[in-house]
Design a protein around this motif. Structure first.
Motif, PDB file in Angstrom:
ATOM      1  N   PRO A 101      60.861  15.493  32.945  1.00  0.00           N
ATOM      2  CA  PRO A 101      61.179  14.059  32.968  1.00  0.00           C
ATOM      3  C   PRO A 101      62.480  13.747  32.230  1.00  0.00           C
ATOM      4  CG  PRO A 101      58.899  14.435  32.272  1.00  0.00           C
ATOM      5  CD  PRO A 101      59.569  15.769  32.302  1.00  0.00           C
ATOM      6  N   TYR A 102      63.015  12.556  32.459  1.00  0.00           N
ATOM      7  CA  TYR A 102      64.332  12.180  31.934  1.00  0.00           C
ATOM      8  C   TYR A 102      64.413  12.227  30.416  1.00  0.00           C
ATOM      9  CZ  TYR A 102      62.876   7.642  30.109  1.00  0.00           C
ATOM     10  OH  TYR A 102      62.292   6.665  29.359  1.00  0.00           O
ATOM     11  N   ASP A 212      62.269  11.576  39.215  1.00  0.00           N
ATOM     12  CA  ASP A 212      61.237  10.543  39.200  1.00  0.00           C
ATOM     13  C   ASP A 212      60.792  10.229  40.630  1.00  0.00           C
ATOM     14  OD1 ASP A 212      59.514   8.506  38.594  1.00  0.00           O
ATOM     15  OD2 ASP A 212      61.055   7.059  37.998  1.00  0.00           O
TER      16      ASP A 212
END
Length: 447
Positions: A101-102, A212
């Motif tokens: 994830p970011y 995402d």
């Protein structure tokens, strides 16, 4: 190792990987490679918001130690490897947490030959990070390093990819999912230049949307896109574009195992499959091995991790290897997994064979597979337990040649992984549950 794992130094940005860590990594590498000459070090990054912060911290540490820093900006991991080894840099650093994830990020250090940094140097970096005093000298006056805009390096990498295409992609309808990550700056331009009718998604990075609901970790997005737009083929990359999964004209997934099979058969026909061997990991599907046996292609297995695949290929001179996840290495063209390169190789197979991927993969039967993770207090104790081993042997004996079981320790978590491949999903569940129940019955499993 305390900080460096199988894929560099990775963690949540400013939690367990912070700017001080990055500064110290830069300080050490600038000093280490600059002991006998002025070090030249290249940096690439993905689209995460924190990548800019880490780029600045690394640059500060590197230049303070006297190194000159060359910035590729947003670029795929394999481009850093390519530029390092073709343009005589001392090392490269890719700022990325790949498919994570970011809010996670990572520092992947690449040596002068384009490979992952040697473990002994990583150990020295860790010792420096944890040392209470900064014992490294600071550069002064004209010895202080500078930073250089080096977008030209990324452009040369793009040119290299385009040079590998053997045919025009004219009139081929290609879908790309760039994961709002590194490949957005490269992939569509390459396919457009080669003549494809390119339809791309995952092309609007905003710092927090990388991976995402898109990219190779969410392949269903591309499957839907290919079917809705009646495309001939689709390719999905992960955040730093060192992986590629494909979708055929019918919307079916072509995973890393299928890519190895298709490219392996093609290279064998051309006489370019060195040693008539493909390097896989222990997680590759049994269906791949049976298909390779029918095609009279040998295979070797390594532990999970593209670095183990690469080490085997280098040691034995093999030309093709990879993982089910889509890390594919073509040693004739690169020393690391390269998602865009992999998609170009699949295009070559399709065009040269004058066939769609759905036709080319029909001889590959994928066995149902089930993987369960069991959280444990002591990984070696759980794996080596005699009753657990007996349960694994019982399953293996019952499956015979029509399936397999794999029990292995996670390299990054306190987890034992139990994986079964069998003729049906029901059999997979039955046999996985048998071994998992023994792990809990013996007190190894943590609820």
């Amino acid at each position: 190792m305390k900080y460096f794992g199988t894929d560099g130094f990775r963690g949540e940005a400013n939690v367990n990987l912070n700017v001080v860590h990055a500064y110290k990594v830069g300080r050490f590498l600038g000093w280490y490679y600059g002991r006998e000459h002025k070090a030249r070090i290249i940096i690439g990054k993905d689209t995460r918001r924190s990548s800019y912060m880490f780029e600045d911290a690394l640059s500060s540490g590197l230049t303070a130690s006297g190194a000159d820093v060359y910035l590729l900006h947003v670029t795929p991991t394999p481009s850093v490897s390519y530029v390092v080894r073709t343009e005589d840099f001392d090392c490269g650093i890719m700022i990325s947490a790949s498919h994570n994830p970011y809010y996670d990020n990572g520092l992947k250090v690449i040596n002068g030959k384009g490979h992952k940094l040697e473990a002994e140097i990583e150990e020295k970096i860790e010792a420096y990070i944890d040392s209470p005093e900064d014992t490294l000298p600071m550069a002064t006056r004209e010895k202080i390093g500078c930073t250089v805009d080096y977008a030209i390096g990324r452009h040369r990498y793009i040119g290299y990819l385009m040079s590998l295409a053997t045919r025009s992609f004219k009139n081929i309808r290609v879908g790309l999912d760039c994961a709002n990550g590194s490949s957005y700056s490269v992939a569509k331009g390459v396919f457009d230049a080669l003549g494809a009718k390119t339809y791309a998604i995952g092309m609007e990075p905003n710092g927090i949307n990388i991976n995402d609901g898109c990219g190779s970790t969410h392949i269903e997005n591309l499957q839907k896109f290919v079917k809705e737009n009646n495309l001939d083929v689709g390719f999905a990359y992960d955040g730093d574009a060192d992986r590629c999964l494909a979708v055929d004209d019918k919307g079916e997934v072509i995973d890393g195992d299928a890519i190895l099979y298709l490219c392996g058969c093609y290279l064998k026909e051309k006489g370019e499959l060195n040693n008539n061997t493909i390097v896989t990991t222990v997680m590759s599907n049994l269906g791949l091995y049976k298909a390779l046996e029918r095609a009279d292609i040998a295979y070797e297995q390594t532990a999970v991790g593209d670095k183990y695949v690469n080490a085997n290929m280098m040691e034995n001179g093999h030309s093709l290897g990879g993982e089910q996840s889509g890390h594919i290495i073509f040693s004739k063209y690169a020393v690391t997994g390269d998602g865009v390169l992999t998609s170009l190789m699949l295009m070559e197979v399709m065009l040269e064979k004058k066939a769609k991927l759905s036709e080319l993969r029909k001889d590959l039967k994928v066995y149902p597979q089930l993987l369960k993770n069991v959280r444990v207090a002591d990984k070696p104790a759980a794996r080596e337990d005699k009753d657990v081993q007996a349960a694994v042997k019982k399953v293996a004996d019952e499956l015979g040649d029509e399936g397999r079981i794999l029990l292995r320790e996670s390299g990054t978590e306190p987890v034992i992984r139990v994986m079964v491949e069998a003729g049906t999903d029901e059999l997979c569940k039955k046999y996985v549950d048998e071994v998992v129940s023994v792990l809990y019955a013996k007190g190894h499993g943590i609820k």
